[in-house]
Every structure is written in C-alpha cells, then in structure tokens.
Design an enzyme around this catalytic site. Structure first.
Site, PDB file in Angstrom:
ATOM      1  N   GLN A   8      -4.166  -1.332   9.745  1.00  0.00           N
ATOM      2  CA  GLN A   8      -4.180  -2.652   9.109  1.00  0.00           C
ATOM      3  C   GLN A   8      -4.801  -3.690  10.044  1.00  0.00           C
ATOM      4  OE1 GLN A   8      -3.187  -3.332   5.863  1.00  0.00           O
ATOM      5  NE2 GLN A   8      -3.958  -5.393   6.209  1.00  0.00           N
ATOM      6  N   LYS A  16       0.842  -1.203   0.000  1.00  0.00           N
ATOM      7  CA  LYS A  16       0.000   0.000   0.000  1.00  0.00           C
ATOM      8  C   LYS A  16       0.879   1.256   0.000  1.00  0.00           C
ATOM      9  CE  LYS A  16      -3.832  -2.426   2.195  1.00  0.00           C
ATOM     10  NZ  LYS A  16      -4.570  -2.759   3.414  1.00  0.00           N
ATOM     11  N   ASP A  60     -10.460   3.328   4.888  1.00  0.00           N
ATOM     12  CA  ASP A  60     -10.883   1.928   4.756  1.00  0.00           C
ATOM     13  C   ASP A  60     -12.409   1.814   4.840  1.00  0.00           C
ATOM     14  OD1 ASP A  60      -9.115  -0.011   4.117  1.00  0.00           O
ATOM     15  OD2 ASP A  60      -8.440  -0.418   6.169  1.00  0.00           O
TER      16      ASP A  60
END
Ligand code: NAP
Length: 278
Positions: free
Chosen positions: A90, A50, A113
C-alpha cells in the site's frame, strides 16, 4: 443535455461476480498479501476494504504490518511464498522509504498493482502484463458505457506513474488519439474541450469546469480529494453534467473499480503462475 451517470459501484459489483466465478474454477483459492507500513489512516481503510473485497470473492488474504526497516525482507519472503500469488504494497509509504524503490522489489509475476518497472515497460510496449488497477478500472468503465475509443480524441489530465501515464498507454493501445496534459500545459481548457473522452486525474478539486468540456463528451473523474465539503473529484460534477454525454461521480465512480481490478489482477496472476508450473 444532462449526462448519463456511469455507476462505478454497479460495474464493480459485476466485475466481482465475474471474479468469484473464476476463483471457484481454480484448483485452490488465490492468495493476496497486503502490506501496510506506517500509520496513515486512509491507507489503513483502503487495505481493510481490499481485504474485505478479497474475502467476498474467495481470495485468501495474508496481512502484514512490518516496520519500515523490515519491508524489503518481507517482500523477499512473499516473493518466495507459493501461497502468495499477488503482493499489494500500500502506497504511499512513510517518508523514510522510497515508494518506487520498494515497489521494484516485488516479483513482477506477483505485481497486482502493476507498478513495477517491468509491468510499466510491458504496458508501454503493448505486451500482456499486469496493469495498474485505476487505469484498468477506467478502461472497464469506458467499455461498459459503450464509448467508442477507436480514432476518438482522448485527453488525460495528469501524468503520474500510478494513473495518468498507464492510462494514456491503454487509451493509445485502444487506438484513441491521446493528448496528455499536466501542470505545465499551456491552455488546459482549450485542450480539454477537444476531447471526446476526458479523464481528470490531477488531484485538484473542481479543476474541470463546464466551459472546458465539449458537448456530449465522456468525462471520467479519477480525482479523490478530501475537502471540508467531503470527498470530491477533479470535475465540477453539477455543472459538467449539463454539458457532458456521460460522467462518473465521486464517490461511486472510479474508486470502486480500482478495488475490483485488484481482484481481477490477483486472479490473472494466480492463473499465470499455475500455467508456468504446468
Ligand atoms: P499525482 O501523482 O499528484 O499527479 C497529479 C498529476 O496531475 C501530475 O501529473 C500533475 O502535473 C497534474 N496536475 C496537477 N494539478 C494540475 C493542474 N492544475 N492542471 C493540470 N495538471 C495538473 O496524483 P495521482 O496519484 O495521479 O492521483 C491523481 C488524483 O487521482 C488524486 O486526487 C488521487 O487521490 C486520485 N486517485 C484516485 C484513485 C481512485 O481509485 N479513485 C486512485 C489513484 C489516485 P505535473 O506532473 O506537471 O506535476
């Protein structure tokens, strides 16, 4: 019939190009904070990729590896940091932390997200907001493949907060007739066979076999399962390919799109924050 293979890598590359142009148009590069907690090797690889994607399109990344006890304070700092437009925490977090509880600490304006309760609620209400990357990537693939969703029978297998639920909301918003399957669904095969668009997001290798797919259906395989034979999806690709009209491979289907949509969300968050201070 042999299905058209939907090339997620190519679509993701096109999305990244689009994002790079948008980034170049901004007064300053957007900033993405990546937060990696614990020692999970797969998570470390995802975060590294990412960050590489961000660099490629001109997004600055700020990487953090806090101890579990430091995560809440770090998120508060990142929420207040004006250089940070997006925060990627994450998942999964180590067992001593609760994924949902920590995610809820992220400022929804920086929730790239799309997993905070506010983002999830806005999506359910059909209002603009940050959408989780994997479902957003699936929608982008369907658009690229020219799949007509209006009035179509869409079947989603899996009801997680991360994939299944937000995807069902997006398909519904696109006017598909959505059926949602899960581990208690009575006749999964018969339900899947009805689908014009079948999305498998169960995490069960080879769950979707050729007899469960209608002739000419579009099949999107979100599953990412590490098996002795390597990375595999939830769909028996070789057999389903002979029945479906279009199908995504694993790897090279949904995975690259998830990464690309994080960049889209980061730019969207940066733009919204700029607008808010104007
Ligand atoms: P999850 O939280 O484990 O949810 C799995 C869902 O599938 C649950 O709703 C479960 O039903 C349902 N399910 C499991 N086995 C089933 C079966 N035999 N029949 C019908 N439904 C079944 O998983 P997730 O986070 O949504 O991820 C799903 C898969 O997508 C995993 O392989 C994951 O690695 C992959 N993934 C890929 C990407 C990507 O970028 N490509 C991103 C995210 C996830 P219940 O609710 O009844 O338990």
């Amino acid at each position: 019939m042999t299905a058209t293979v939907i090339d997620g890598k190519a679509v993701a590359a096109a999305v990244r190009e689009r994002v790079a142009v948008e980034v170049a148009d901004l007064p300053e590069p957007p900033g993405l904070a990546t937060v990696l907690v614990g020692e999970d090797p797969a998570s470390a690889v995802y975060v590294r990729m990412k960050r590489e994607d961000s660099a490629e399109v001109g997004i600055r990344s700020f990487h953090h590896e806090p101890a579990p006890g430091e995560v809440a304070d770090l998120l508060a700092e990142l929420n207040a940091d004006r250089q940070v437009n997006g925060i990627l925490l994450q998942l999964p977090l180590p067992a001593e932390l609760d994924d949902a509880e920590m995610t809820a600490l992220i400022d929804p304006r920086k929730d790239v997200d799309g997993l905070t309760p506010l983002s999830a609620g806005l999506l359910l209400q059909g209002k603009p907001g940050l959408v989780p990357c994997t479902p957003a990537g699936v929608m982008e693939l369907l658009a690229y493949a020219g799949v007509e969703l209006e009035g179509a029978e869409a079947v989603v297998v899996g009801r997680s907060q991360l994939v299944g639920k937000p995807l069902a909301a997006l398909l519904l918003a696109a006017n598909a007739t959505v059926t949602h399957c899960h581990s208690r669904t009575r006749d999964l095969a018969a339900t899947c066979r009805r689908a014009d668009v079948l999305v498998a997001a169960a995490g069960s290798p080879g769950l979707i076999t050729a007899d469960m797919v209608g002739e000419g259906a579009t099949v999107i395989d979100v599953g990412t399962n590490r098996t002795d034979e390597g990375l595999t999806g939830d769909v028996d690709f070789a057999a389903v390919r002979e029945v479906a009209g279009a199908i995504t491979p694993v790897p090279g289907g949904v995975g690259p799109m998830t990464r690309a949509m994080l960049l889209v969300n980061t730019v969207a968050a940066a733009k919204a924050q700029l607008e808010a201070v104007r």
